[in-house]
Design a protein around this motif. Structure first.
Motif, short mmCIF file in Angstrom:
data_model
loop_
_atom_site.label_atom_id
_atom_site.label_comp_id
_atom_site.label_asym_id
_atom_site.label_seq_id
_atom_site.Cartn_x
_atom_site.Cartn_y
_atom_site.Cartn_z
N GLU A 169 46.69 43.46 36.57
CA GLU A 169 45.84 42.82 37.57
C GLU A 169 44.94 41.76 36.95
O GLU A 169 44.70 40.71 37.55
CB GLU A 169 44.99 43.87 38.30
CG GLU A 169 45.81 44.74 39.24
CD GLU A 169 44.95 45.57 40.19
OE1 GLU A 169 43.70 45.46 40.11
OE2 GLU A 169 45.52 46.32 41.00
N GLU A 194 53.42 44.09 45.17
CA GLU A 194 51.99 43.79 45.17
C GLU A 194 51.71 42.46 44.46
O GLU A 194 50.88 41.67 44.92
CB GLU A 194 51.20 44.92 44.49
CG GLU A 194 51.16 46.22 45.29
CD GLU A 194 52.44 47.04 45.15
OE1 GLU A 194 53.32 46.66 44.32
OE2 GLU A 194 52.58 48.03 45.89
N PHE A 198 50.02 39.09 46.02
CA PHE A 198 48.79 38.56 45.45
C PHE A 198 48.96 37.11 44.97
O PHE A 198 48.07 36.28 45.18
CB PHE A 198 48.32 39.43 44.29
CG PHE A 198 47.00 39.00 43.72
CD1 PHE A 198 45.81 39.26 44.39
CD2 PHE A 198 46.95 38.31 42.52
CE1 PHE A 198 44.60 38.84 43.88
CE2 PHE A 198 45.74 37.88 41.99
CZ PHE A 198 44.55 38.15 42.67
N ARG A 226 43.16 42.35 47.48
CA ARG A 226 43.76 43.66 47.19
C ARG A 226 43.02 44.79 47.90
O ARG A 226 43.57 45.88 48.07
CB ARG A 226 43.75 43.94 45.68
CG ARG A 226 44.64 43.03 44.84
CD ARG A 226 44.69 43.56 43.42
NE ARG A 226 45.32 42.67 42.46
CZ ARG A 226 44.65 41.81 41.68
NH1 ARG A 226 43.32 41.74 41.78
NH2 ARG A 226 45.29 41.06 40.83
N LYS A 227 41.76 44.58 48.27
CA LYS A 227 40.95 45.62 48.89
C LYS A 227 41.02 45.59 50.42
O LYS A 227 40.36 46.38 51.08
CB LYS A 227 39.49 45.48 48.45
CG LYS A 227 39.30 45.63 46.94
CD LYS A 227 37.84 45.45 46.54
CE LYS A 227 37.65 45.58 45.04
NZ LYS A 227 36.23 45.38 44.64
N PHE A 231 46.31 43.29 53.20
CA PHE A 231 47.11 43.13 51.99
C PHE A 231 48.25 44.14 51.99
O PHE A 231 49.40 43.80 51.69
CB PHE A 231 46.21 43.32 50.76
CG PHE A 231 46.93 43.18 49.44
CD1 PHE A 231 47.08 41.93 48.85
CD2 PHE A 231 47.45 44.28 48.78
CE1 PHE A 231 47.73 41.78 47.64
CE2 PHE A 231 48.10 44.15 47.56
CZ PHE A 231 48.25 42.89 46.99
N TYR A 232 47.94 45.38 52.35
CA TYR A 232 48.96 46.42 52.35
C TYR A 232 49.93 46.24 53.50
O TYR A 232 51.12 46.56 53.39
CB TYR A 232 48.29 47.80 52.35
CG TYR A 232 47.51 48.00 51.07
CD1 TYR A 232 48.17 48.38 49.90
CD2 TYR A 232 46.15 47.74 51.01
CE1 TYR A 232 47.48 48.51 48.71
CE2 TYR A 232 45.45 47.86 49.82
CZ TYR A 232 46.12 48.26 48.67
OH TYR A 232 45.45 48.36 47.49
N CYS A 235 52.31 43.80 52.17
CA CYS A 235 53.22 44.47 51.24
C CYS A 235 54.32 45.19 52.00
O CYS A 235 55.50 45.18 51.59
CB CYS A 235 52.46 45.46 50.35
SG CYS A 235 51.41 44.68 49.10
#
Length: 249
Positions: A169, A194, A198, A226-227, A231-232, A235
């Protein structure tokens, strides 16, 4: 009018009489990022090596900064998973290598090498050898070596895959910062969903030898992405495209 850093049109490549890339087409605008993701053996690395001029296509059109690719493109840097550092050279000398090959004067070599080492937070490692530093530090050295020549385009082949999660990261953050501050065009091959989300302004999903999907990523460059739940969700979208591409091979 936006200039294309990378232009690929109907690119076809074979290896030992086996079709590896079949009719590939995409563009990467200058000052943008693109991540290529797909299952093992789908042709990602062959595509990257073709962009670098290492593999000659059977047919199709390939240009980097509007120049047809016949050899390693000018104003381009390449960063590999294996680092490709010279073990008998110090960190400083590894980073300075390209400048020496380009016949810069010694004062300029020292100034530019120290500058890029400082930018990447590894100035204190200058007199160490590759065997004396960590994997993450080695990758920073490899990136520094490419940046010393001020490339307009960076090609990255699984550049963070051998690193632990936190170091990975940190390197991703650094690559994003390089893109944002230097306006460098990034094209990266990865297995990591991921990482693709990103670092990819554009995410190209490959299946066996072809492109299954091209996804525009609205989360690219968003602070603390990422938080965020989105984002998920992104993904999951990329994962779904990968699974769909595999099913339709």
């Amino acid at each position: 009018m936006t200039r294309n850093a990378i232009f690929v049109n109907k690119l076809t490549c074979s290896f030992e009489d086996k079709l590896v890339l079949n009719d590939i087409s995409f563009v990467v605008p200058s000052n943008s990022t693109c991540v290529i993701i797909g299952p093992s053996g789908c042709g990602k690395t062959t595509l990257l090596h073709t962009l670098a001029g290492f593999v000659k296509p059977i047919s199709g059109e390939l240009r980097m900064n509007d120049v047809p690719v016949t050899d390693f493109p000018k104003q381009t840097g390449m960063i590999l998973q294996e680092y490709a550092l010279l073990p008998w050279c110090t960190v400083f000398d590894n980073v300075a290598l390209g400048l020496k090959i380009a016949h810069h004067n010694p004062e300029r070599i020292k100034e530019k090498t120290n500058q890029v080492l400082r930018e990447l937070g590894i100035l204190s490692l200058g007199q160490r050898y590759p065997s004396q530093i960590s994997g993450g530090q080695k990758q920073r050295v490899a990136i520094a070596r490419s940046l010393s020549l001020n490339p307009e385009i960076l090609l990255l082949d699984e550049a963070t895959s051998a690193l632990d999660a936190m170091t990975k990261e940190q390197l991703q953050d650094m690559l994003l910062s390089i893109h944002q501050t230097k306006k460098t065009t990034l094209l990266q091959v990865t297995h990591s969903i991921e990482e693709a989300v990103f670092l990819g302004e554009q995410i190209i999903v490959m299946n066996q030898g072809g492109i299954h999907d091209i996804i525009q990523n609205p989360l690219f460059g968003v602070e603390n992405s990422r938080k965020k739940t989105a984002f998920y969700d992104m993904c999951l979208m990329v994962r779904g495209s990968l699974e769909s591409g595999t099913q339709h091979e």
